[in-house]
Write an enzyme that holds these catalytic residues in place. Sequence first.
Site, mmCIF file in Angstrom:
data_model
loop_
_atom_site.group_PDB
_atom_site.id
_atom_site.type_symbol
_atom_site.label_atom_id
_atom_site.label_comp_id
_atom_site.label_asym_id
_atom_site.label_seq_id
_atom_site.Cartn_x
_atom_site.Cartn_y
_atom_site.Cartn_z
ATOM 1 N N LYS A 1 -4.561 6.112 -6.155
ATOM 2 C CA LYS A 1 -3.213 6.230 -6.037
ATOM 3 C C LYS A 1 -2.568 4.841 -6.096
ATOM 4 C CE LYS A 1 -2.808 8.459 -2.336
ATOM 5 N NZ LYS A 1 -4.192 8.706 -2.089
ATOM 6 N N ARG B 1 3.176 13.463 2.665
ATOM 7 C CA ARG B 1 1.883 14.023 2.689
ATOM 8 C C ARG B 1 1.984 15.470 3.634
ATOM 9 N NH1 ARG B 1 -1.164 8.654 2.750
ATOM 10 N NH2 ARG B 1 -3.174 9.155 2.699
ATOM 11 N N ARG C 1 -15.657 0.847 -1.329
ATOM 12 C CA ARG C 1 -14.582 -0.076 -1.417
ATOM 13 C C ARG C 1 -14.571 -1.142 -0.375
ATOM 14 N NH1 ARG C 1 -8.618 2.341 -0.745
ATOM 15 N NH2 ARG C 1 -9.591 3.372 0.869
ATOM 16 N N ARG D 1 -12.893 -0.987 4.936
ATOM 17 C CA ARG D 1 -11.780 -0.518 5.539
ATOM 18 C C ARG D 1 -12.199 0.556 7.015
ATOM 19 N NH1 ARG D 1 -6.715 2.164 2.351
ATOM 20 N NH2 ARG D 1 -6.924 3.902 3.624
ATOM 21 N N ARG E 1 -10.706 12.728 6.218
ATOM 22 C CA ARG E 1 -9.529 12.333 5.464
ATOM 23 C C ARG E 1 -9.377 13.344 4.497
ATOM 24 N NH1 ARG E 1 -10.612 6.580 3.963
ATOM 25 N NH2 ARG E 1 -8.785 6.668 2.689
HETATM 26 P P1 AP5 Z 1 -7.259 3.121 -4.241
HETATM 27 O O1 AP5 Z 1 -6.449 2.977 -5.638
HETATM 28 O O2 AP5 Z 1 -7.411 2.408 -3.163
HETATM 29 O O3 AP5 Z 1 -7.219 4.920 -3.975
HETATM 30 P P2 AP5 Z 1 -6.018 5.531 -2.952
HETATM 31 O O4 AP5 Z 1 -5.664 6.886 -3.632
HETATM 32 O O5 AP5 Z 1 -4.885 4.649 -2.900
HETATM 33 O O6 AP5 Z 1 -7.233 5.876 -1.733
HETATM 34 P P3 AP5 Z 1 -6.746 5.473 -0.246
HETATM 35 O O7 AP5 Z 1 -7.857 5.609 0.534
HETATM 36 O O8 AP5 Z 1 -5.967 4.055 -0.072
HETATM 37 O O9 AP5 Z 1 -5.573 6.580 0.170
HETATM 38 P P4 AP5 Z 1 -5.374 7.220 1.469
HETATM 39 O O10 AP5 Z 1 -3.991 7.989 0.963
HETATM 40 O O11 AP5 Z 1 -6.425 7.753 2.102
HETATM 41 O O12 AP5 Z 1 -4.948 5.792 2.282
HETATM 42 P P5 AP5 Z 1 -3.592 5.295 2.914
HETATM 43 O O13 AP5 Z 1 -3.632 3.878 2.767
HETATM 44 O O14 AP5 Z 1 -2.467 5.867 1.965
HETATM 45 O O15 AP5 Z 1 -8.689 3.285 -4.916
HETATM 46 C C1 AP5 Z 1 -10.004 3.697 -3.995
HETATM 47 C C2 AP5 Z 1 -11.385 2.944 -4.823
HETATM 48 O O16 AP5 Z 1 -11.503 3.554 -5.891
HETATM 49 C C3 AP5 Z 1 -10.972 1.280 -4.833
HETATM 50 O O17 AP5 Z 1 -12.156 0.635 -4.621
HETATM 51 C C4 AP5 Z 1 -10.507 1.399 -6.483
HETATM 52 O O18 AP5 Z 1 -11.094 0.144 -6.988
HETATM 53 C C5 AP5 Z 1 -11.502 2.415 -6.791
HETATM 54 N N1 AP5 Z 1 -10.892 2.877 -8.163
HETATM 55 C C6 AP5 Z 1 -9.603 3.414 -8.381
HETATM 56 N N2 AP5 Z 1 -9.418 3.985 -9.346
HETATM 57 C C7 AP5 Z 1 -10.607 4.129 -9.941
HETATM 58 C C8 AP5 Z 1 -11.177 4.899 -11.225
HETATM 59 N N3 AP5 Z 1 -10.280 5.147 -11.972
HETATM 60 N N4 AP5 Z 1 -12.392 4.473 -11.616
HETATM 61 C C9 AP5 Z 1 -13.313 4.155 -10.421
HETATM 62 N N5 AP5 Z 1 -12.895 3.470 -9.378
HETATM 63 C C10 AP5 Z 1 -11.590 3.472 -9.135
HETATM 64 O O19 AP5 Z 1 -3.364 5.970 4.152
HETATM 65 C C11 AP5 Z 1 -4.132 5.542 5.403
HETATM 66 C C12 AP5 Z 1 -3.979 6.318 6.478
HETATM 67 O O20 AP5 Z 1 -2.416 6.003 7.051
HETATM 68 C C13 AP5 Z 1 -3.925 8.136 6.498
HETATM 69 O O21 AP5 Z 1 -5.294 8.370 6.765
HETATM 70 C C14 AP5 Z 1 -3.010 8.433 7.634
HETATM 71 O O22 AP5 Z 1 -3.578 8.176 8.993
HETATM 72 C C15 AP5 Z 1 -1.890 7.253 7.493
HETATM 73 N N6 AP5 Z 1 -0.858 7.589 6.633
HETATM 74 C C16 AP5 Z 1 -0.117 6.833 5.458
HETATM 75 N N7 AP5 Z 1 0.779 7.570 5.051
HETATM 76 C C17 AP5 Z 1 1.142 8.677 5.665
HETATM 77 C C18 AP5 Z 1 1.924 9.669 5.797
HETATM 78 N N8 AP5 Z 1 2.752 9.716 4.729
HETATM 79 N N9 AP5 Z 1 2.014 10.444 6.788
HETATM 80 C C19 AP5 Z 1 0.919 10.577 7.621
HETATM 81 N N10 AP5 Z 1 0.187 9.510 7.899
HETATM 82 C C20 AP5 Z 1 0.039 8.593 6.861
#
Ligand code: AP5
Length: 233
Positions: free
Chosen positions: A21, A96, A135, A164, A175
């Site tokens: 994402k 979410r 990552r 991370r 997660r």
């Molecule tokens: P990346 O692009 O970082 O993937 P992502 O889907 O953004 O994954 P995240 O782990 O950042 O998402 P998340 O939803 O768990 O975390 P968030 O920060 O939102 O890619 C991942 C890896 O794969 C990278 O190394 C990349 O290079 C690689 N990659 C990408 N595309 C690829 C491809 N096509 N092929 C191969 N490799 C690829 O949330 C973190 C925490 O914050 C949550 O757990 C929660 O506690 C809190 N939080 C955030 N938002 C909310 C909300 N709205 N409500 C409640 N809690 C929230």
Amino acid sequence: LEFRRVLFRSVIMMGPPGAGKGTQATRFASARGLLKISTGDILRDSIKAGLPVAIEAKRLMDAGELVDDATMIAIARDRLLRPDAAPGFVLDGFPRTVTQARALDAIVAEHAAGTLVIIDVLVPSDELVRRLAGRRICSSCGTNAEPFDTGHRCVKCGGEMVQRADDSSAVVLERLQVHQRATQPVLEFYRDRPTFRVVNGAQAPERVALELDAMIDDASAVGAALLKARQSS
Ligand code: AP5
């Protein structure tokens, strides 16, 4: 008024942890001159800045749990209503929960006249686990890099590349379960909308990008036509 006119250029990037994402939202927003709003990044910045809201958020994030809806809705609302979001935005990580999705609809209904494009980035669980285990992010500027060993330096600022806190294997499994439990219902909430699309995220990032661009343009055109029909009826 500005916000009302252009909302149909706004996108929600959904999908489980590790789906890509953030990668795709960053690329698309920068290519189209839109604002990317990542609620995860906003929370991590608040933690770095030592804001009071961050103490409980850090505990929950480190455990792989969601931060409460009231806090997240307030964060998203504040960011969406600032002038730099007016030309359009790409939301990464929000909504979410169904409560957050309903709140977003209410914000849009109150302040805009357009239609949201919703993208679900689909990737099998074993691939998600593999990606998150590999990552590394820069401890200084937050840049996400291809898998490096911890200790290597950031290509952008020279900072140390680290894992991370919530990418350890136990927290990743939690997660993924939280996504299944709390966020899968959000996809059902959106699935029947004419601007909902699913992209195969288990392809090379460039391939995902190509398909996404075409999908978002198509869904935006559908959204614009709906808006026009609504306005003329
Ligand atoms: P990346 O692009 O970082 O993937 P992502 O889907 O953004 O994954 P995240 O782990 O950042 O998402 P998340 O939803 O768990 O975390 P968030 O920060 O939102 O890619 C991942 C890896 O794969 C990278 O190394 C990349 O290079 C690689 N990659 C990408 N595309 C690829 C491809 N096509 N092929 C191969 N490799 C690829 O949330 C973190 C925490 O914050 C949550 O757990 C929660 O506690 C809190 N939080 C955030 N938002 C909310 C909300 N709205 N409500 C409640 N809690 C929230």
